[in-house]
Design a protein around this motif. Structure first.
Motif, mmCIF file in Angstrom:
data_model
loop_
_atom_site.group_PDB
_atom_site.id
_atom_site.type_symbol
_atom_site.label_atom_id
_atom_site.label_comp_id
_atom_site.label_asym_id
_atom_site.label_seq_id
_atom_site.Cartn_x
_atom_site.Cartn_y
_atom_site.Cartn_z
ATOM 1 N N PHE A 30 0.825 -1.210 0.000
ATOM 2 C CA PHE A 30 0.000 0.000 0.000
ATOM 3 C C PHE A 30 0.860 1.262 0.000
ATOM 4 O O PHE A 30 0.998 1.921 -1.024
ATOM 5 N N ASP A 31 1.455 1.593 1.136
ATOM 6 C CA ASP A 31 2.210 2.845 1.280
ATOM 7 C C ASP A 31 3.436 2.845 0.371
ATOM 8 O O ASP A 31 4.253 1.936 0.410
ATOM 9 N N GLY A 32 3.539 3.870 -0.467
ATOM 10 C CA GLY A 32 4.655 3.978 -1.382
ATOM 11 C C GLY A 32 4.486 3.155 -2.633
ATOM 12 O O GLY A 32 5.355 3.148 -3.503
ATOM 13 N N THR A 33 3.370 2.457 -2.744
ATOM 14 C CA THR A 33 3.132 1.597 -3.900
ATOM 15 C C THR A 33 1.781 1.929 -4.539
ATOM 16 O O THR A 33 1.737 2.445 -5.640
ATOM 17 N N LEU A 34 0.696 1.640 -3.840
ATOM 18 C CA LEU A 34 -0.619 2.037 -4.348
ATOM 19 C C LEU A 34 -0.865 3.533 -4.169
ATOM 20 O O LEU A 34 -1.685 4.118 -4.856
ATOM 21 N N CYS A 35 -0.151 4.114 -3.219
ATOM 22 C CA CYS A 35 -0.266 5.557 -2.984
ATOM 23 C C CYS A 35 1.079 6.100 -2.529
ATOM 24 O O CYS A 35 1.963 5.346 -2.129
ATOM 25 N N GLU A 36 1.189 7.400 -2.596
ATOM 26 C CA GLU A 36 2.384 8.077 -2.089
ATOM 27 C C GLU A 36 2.510 7.768 -0.597
ATOM 28 O O GLU A 36 1.511 7.707 0.117
ATOM 29 N N SER A 37 3.720 7.573 -0.126
ATOM 30 C CA SER A 37 3.941 7.235 1.276
ATOM 31 C C SER A 37 3.958 8.491 2.140
ATOM 32 O O SER A 37 4.895 9.286 2.068
ATOM 33 N N VAL A 38 2.907 8.663 2.943
ATOM 34 C CA VAL A 38 2.816 9.783 3.884
ATOM 35 C C VAL A 38 2.288 9.291 5.228
ATOM 36 O O VAL A 38 1.465 9.929 5.863
ATOM 37 N N PRO B 57 -2.963 8.864 -5.027
ATOM 38 C CA PRO B 57 -3.059 7.525 -5.616
ATOM 39 C C PRO B 57 -2.092 7.314 -6.776
ATOM 40 O O PRO B 57 -1.831 8.228 -7.547
ATOM 41 N N ASN B 58 -1.580 6.104 -6.877
ATOM 42 C CA ASN B 58 -0.798 5.666 -8.029
ATOM 43 C C ASN B 58 -1.815 5.144 -9.041
ATOM 44 O O ASN B 58 -2.076 3.947 -9.141
ATOM 45 N N THR B 59 -2.404 6.072 -9.771
ATOM 46 C CA THR B 59 -3.523 5.755 -10.660
ATOM 47 C C THR B 59 -3.160 4.695 -11.695
ATOM 48 O O THR B 59 -3.971 3.812 -11.988
ATOM 49 N N ALA B 60 -1.953 4.766 -12.244
ATOM 50 C CA ALA B 60 -1.551 3.784 -13.255
ATOM 51 C C ALA B 60 -1.562 2.367 -12.685
ATOM 52 O O ALA B 60 -2.082 1.442 -13.323
ATOM 53 N N LEU B 61 -1.022 2.193 -11.493
ATOM 54 C CA LEU B 61 -0.989 0.861 -10.880
ATOM 55 C C LEU B 61 -2.389 0.406 -10.489
ATOM 56 O O LEU B 61 -2.752 -0.755 -10.707
ATOM 57 N N ILE B 62 -3.178 1.298 -9.942
ATOM 58 C CA ILE B 62 -4.551 0.949 -9.559
ATOM 59 C C ILE B 62 -5.327 0.477 -10.780
ATOM 60 O O ILE B 62 -5.982 -0.573 -10.744
ATOM 61 N N LYS B 63 -5.246 1.214 -11.881
ATOM 62 C CA LYS B 63 -5.950 0.821 -13.116
ATOM 63 C C LYS B 63 -5.434 -0.520 -13.631
ATOM 64 O O LYS B 63 -6.220 -1.357 -14.092
ATOM 65 N N HIS B 64 -4.127 -0.728 -13.558
ATOM 66 C CA HIS B 64 -3.525 -1.988 -13.994
ATOM 67 C C HIS B 64 -4.098 -3.167 -13.203
ATOM 68 O O HIS B 64 -4.486 -4.188 -13.780
ATOM 69 N N LEU B 65 -4.170 -3.016 -11.872
ATOM 70 C CA LEU B 65 -4.667 -4.109 -11.033
ATOM 71 C C LEU B 65 -6.166 -4.333 -11.212
ATOM 72 O O LEU B 65 -6.629 -5.479 -11.188
ATOM 73 N N ILE B 66 -6.927 -3.263 -11.406
ATOM 74 C CA ILE B 66 -8.360 -3.414 -11.681
ATOM 75 C C ILE B 66 -8.546 -4.216 -12.966
ATOM 76 O O ILE B 66 -9.362 -5.145 -13.026
ATOM 77 N N LYS B 67 -7.766 -3.870 -13.991
ATOM 78 C CA LYS B 67 -7.846 -4.590 -15.272
ATOM 79 C C LYS B 67 -7.471 -6.053 -15.098
ATOM 80 O O LYS B 67 -8.163 -6.941 -15.597
ATOM 81 N N ARG B 68 -6.378 -6.314 -14.402
ATOM 82 C CA ARG B 68 -5.949 -7.699 -14.193
ATOM 83 C C ARG B 68 -7.012 -8.500 -13.447
ATOM 84 O O ARG B 68 -7.264 -9.662 -13.764
ATOM 85 N N ARG B 69 -7.632 -7.891 -12.468
ATOM 86 C CA ARG B 69 -8.679 -8.572 -11.700
ATOM 87 C C ARG B 69 -9.888 -8.869 -12.588
ATOM 88 O O ARG B 69 -10.472 -9.952 -12.505
ATOM 89 N N ARG B 70 -10.261 -7.925 -13.439
ATOM 90 C CA ARG B 70 -11.382 -8.149 -14.377
ATOM 91 C C ARG B 70 -11.088 -9.313 -15.311
ATOM 92 O O ARG B 70 -12.005 -9.982 -15.782
ATOM 93 N N GLU B 71 -9.810 -9.524 -15.606
ATOM 94 C CA GLU B 71 -9.405 -10.626 -16.483
ATOM 95 C C GLU B 71 -9.410 -11.976 -15.760
ATOM 96 O O GLU B 71 -9.119 -13.000 -16.367
ATOM 97 N N GLY B 72 -9.721 -11.952 -14.452
ATOM 98 C CA GLY B 72 -9.807 -13.197 -13.696
ATOM 99 C C GLY B 72 -8.623 -13.469 -12.792
ATOM 100 O O GLY B 72 -8.569 -14.513 -12.142
ATOM 101 N N ASN B 73 -7.667 -12.558 -12.756
ATOM 102 C CA ASN B 73 -6.523 -12.716 -11.866
ATOM 103 C C ASN B 73 -6.922 -12.347 -10.447
ATOM 104 O O ASN B 73 -8.000 -11.797 -10.223
#
Length: 117
Positions: free
Chosen positions: A14-22, A29-45
Motif C-alpha cells: 500500500f504505502d509507497g506503492t498504491l499511494c504516495e507514502s505519507v 493515488p498511483n492511478t496507473a498501478l490501480i488501473k492496472h490491477l483493476i484490469k488484471r482482476r477483471r481478467e480473472g486474476n
C-alpha cells in the motif's frame, strides 16, 4: 510458478506503492498501478493487499482502495484456494508477482536467483 492455475496472483503493498507514502496518512493515488490491477482482476486474476498496516489503518487503506475501484481477493492473508492447496496459511503470502516499493533487483545478491546447471 502458476502450477496449472489459469490466473496470476498479485500481492501489492500500500504505502509507497498504491499511494504516495505519507504514513500515517494516505497519499496521492498511483492511478496507473490501480488501473492496472483493476484490469488484471477483471481478467480473472487475483489481487492481495499485502501491507504492514493493521487495525484502523488497515481498514482505512482497504476503504481508500475501494473508493478508487480496487477490490481485493484477500487482505494480509493467503487466498483460500492456496491455503487449501498447501494445507496451511503460512505468514508468507503466496503470489506470482509481488509489487512493492521496497523490492529491488540486486545483481550482488543474485536476485532474481536462478540455479546454474
Amino acid at each position: 510458478m502458476n502450477e496449472g492455475r489459469k490466473y496470476t496472483i498479485y500481492a501489492v503493498d500500500f504505502d509507497g506503492t498504491l499511494c504516495e507514502s505519507v504514513w500515517p496518512g494516505i497519499g496521492s493515488p498511483n492511478t496507473a498501478l490501480i488501473k492496472h490491477l483493476i484490469k488484471r482482476r477483471r481478467e480473472g486474476n487475483r489481487v492481495i493487499l499485502w501491507t504492514c498496516r493493521c487495525g484502523n489503518r488497515l481498514e482505512e487503506a482497504v476503504s481508500w482502495c475501494n473508493s478508487h475501484g480496487l477490490k481485493f481477493d484477500a487482505v494480509n492473508e493467503n487466498l483460500t484456494e492456496m491455503i487449501e492447496h498447501f494445507g496451511n496459511d503460512s505468514r508468507k503470502i503466496f503470489a506470482d508477482a509481488y509489487i512493492d516499493d521496497k523490492a529491488k533487483v540486486k545483481a550482488r545478491y543474485c536476485i532474481p536467483y536462478k540455479a546454474v546447471e
